[in-house]
Enzyme design. Structure first.
Site, PDB file in Angstrom:
ATOM      1  CG  HIS A 189      -2.133   0.689   1.154  1.00  0.00           C
ATOM      2  ND1 HIS A 189      -2.460   1.414  -0.116  1.00  0.00           N
ATOM      3  CD2 HIS A 189      -3.241   0.678   1.551  1.00  0.00           C
ATOM      4  CE1 HIS A 189      -3.706   2.249  -0.097  1.00  0.00           C
ATOM      5  NE2 HIS A 189      -4.366   1.517   0.892  1.00  0.00           N
ATOM      6  CG  ASP A 192      -3.168   4.920  -3.842  1.00  0.00           C
ATOM      7  OD1 ASP A 192      -2.360   4.883  -3.022  1.00  0.00           O
ATOM      8  OD2 ASP A 192      -2.912   5.844  -4.640  1.00  0.00           O
TER       9      ASP A 192
END
Length: 442
Positions: A413, A417
């Site tokens: 992450h 995204d």
């Protein structure tokens, strides 16, 4: 005196300083040919075979299976010699060998009085093997640990060698058998049959639970896997997103063309080639999943080297298919088949496992319904495939039974995204459910 040369642990890769002995392919006392594989060693990346540096008799094995050795360390030696006249028959070790003990008949023409032959002839006091003419180092250590003598354990190795496996088998069998007298009986006496255990003693023996433990060192491969998985958990911000795929279209294509595909290309048409090609398309649309964080930079890769997780002889390995964007379905299937063969024989090379921009792991072959795979650093994503199960699903307002597969994408992450991750997995779903998109670039 014959000249000897050392067998040293070779340099097997940059930054690798220690290896683990896998298995000796030749036994001490065997005649070996120059270049013939002697021993298999495990590195943190792959298995490597050490060839003989010359022709002669293998001697002075210093490291047993599962022990560790440093790069450059001597683990055995070879006494240079021409091939034996017996044309391949394992020669006998010289009587002066320090670790060998003379056989009972070595000093006379027949058996010694203290160790008479069994009824079958030529056997030791323990039925089922011959007297050991040579003890392997690992077997000698086990004999000392268990307080055993050489003559108690039947030797099954070539040339009457006593192997580690012989001692282990004897210890296991001894634990399940009635206790035998420590000293052999005189030659004139006939051994009487062992007394049968009574019902009460049998019940007592069976009621004792087995609480034994076995301590074995982690293999180099498992140590590396453990370190890298912990590294991934500690350094990356891992998150997993899921979807499910209707596998009926791909299964229909495989059923229709599998015979013609195998006849033309010599390999089976599997699911992995579909997912590999679908992953290339998804990586093109979402390049951050194919990128990596390097220091304070994002490195975009304009090639697609996809690692495929394969269960090998020593555990899970991830060999790399290079430039999958240029490979055909047959190329992918042939590459995976060859990697699987090499992994099963522990013959993958370090170069086969280095690099990779993305990974596919198929836990479905082991029956996994759903899982969250861990990213292989420094990669940013891994696609997890799972078992195919028929489930009721709603299609055009009707409930139908379809072969469904859950898929998972674990991603870093820090760089990817949620929008890109969900879009990536949706692309995989769309292509697998309509494979014609691969050819029409839709």
């Amino acid at each position: 005196m014959s000249e000897s040369i050392n067998v040293d642990v070779p340099t097997v890769g940059e930054s690798i300083s220690e290896v683990q002995i896998g298995q000796w392919l030749k036994q001490e006392g065997d005649w070996v040919k120059d270049g013939e594989d002697l021993v298999e060693i495990e590195t943190e990346k792959a298995s490597v075979q050490i060839p003989a540096p010359g022709s002669g008799f293998l001697e002075n094995i210093q490291k047993a299976s599962e022990e560790f050795a440093l790069v450059g360390e001597t683990i055995a030696s070879i006494r240079l010699s021409d091939a034996p006249a017996s044309n391949g028959t394992p020669p006998k070790e010289p009587a002066a060998s320090a670790s060998a003990e003379p056989s009972p008949s070595a000093s006379s023409g027949g058996p010694s009085a203290s160790n008479p032959p069994a009824a079958g002839g030529g056997a030791t006091a323990t039925t089922g093997g011959t007297t050991a003419s040579f003890i392997m180092p690992a077997a000698k250590r086990l004999l000392e640990e268990h307080g055993l003598s050489q003559n108690q354990v039947p030797a099954t190795g070539p040339g009457g060698r006593l192997l580690k496996e012989d001692v282990l088998a004897f210890v296991r069998n001894r634990g399940n058998a009635p206790a035998a007298p420590a000293a052999p009986k005189p030659a004139a006496s006939v051994p009487s049959p062992a007394p049968r255990p009574t019902a009460s003693t049998s019940l007592v023996a069976e009621s004792v639970p087995n609480r034994s433990e076995e301590v074995k060192p982690l293999s180099m491969l498992r140590r590396t896997i453990a370190a890298r998985l912990v590294e991934a958990q500690q350094t990356a911000a891992l998150l997993t997103t899921f979807n499910e795929i209707d596998m009926q279209p791909v299964m229909a294509i495989r059923k229709k063309y599998k015979d013609a595909f195998a006849e033309r290309h010599g390999v089976k048409l599997g699911f992995m080639s579909f997912f590999a090609k679908a992953s290339v398309e998804a990586l093109r649309r979402y390049p951050l999943v194919n990128a990596e964080i390097r220091d304070d930079n994002i490195v975009y890769r304009h090639y697609h080297d996809i690692g495929v997780a394969i269960g090998g002889g020593k555990g899970l390995v991830v060999p790399i298919l290079r430039n999958v964007e240029r490979m055909s379905f047959a190329d992918v299937e042939a590459g995976i088949s060859e990697f699987a063969r090499q992994a099963g024989e522990n013959r993958l090379q370090p170069a086969d496992l280095i690099g990779g921009t993305f990974t596919i792991s198929n836990g479905g072959v082991y029956g996994s319904l759903l899982s969250t795979p861990i990213v292989n650093p420094p990669q940013s994503g891994i696609l997890g495939l799972h078992s195919i199960q028929e489930r009721p699903v709603a299609i055009d307002g009707n409930v139908v039974i379809r072969p469904m597969m859950y898929v998972a994408l674990t991603y870093d992450h820090r760089i990817v995204d949620g929008r890109e991750a969900v879009g990536f997995l949706k692309t995989i779903k769309e292509i697998i459910e309509d494979p014609s998109r691969l050819f029409l670039e839709l």
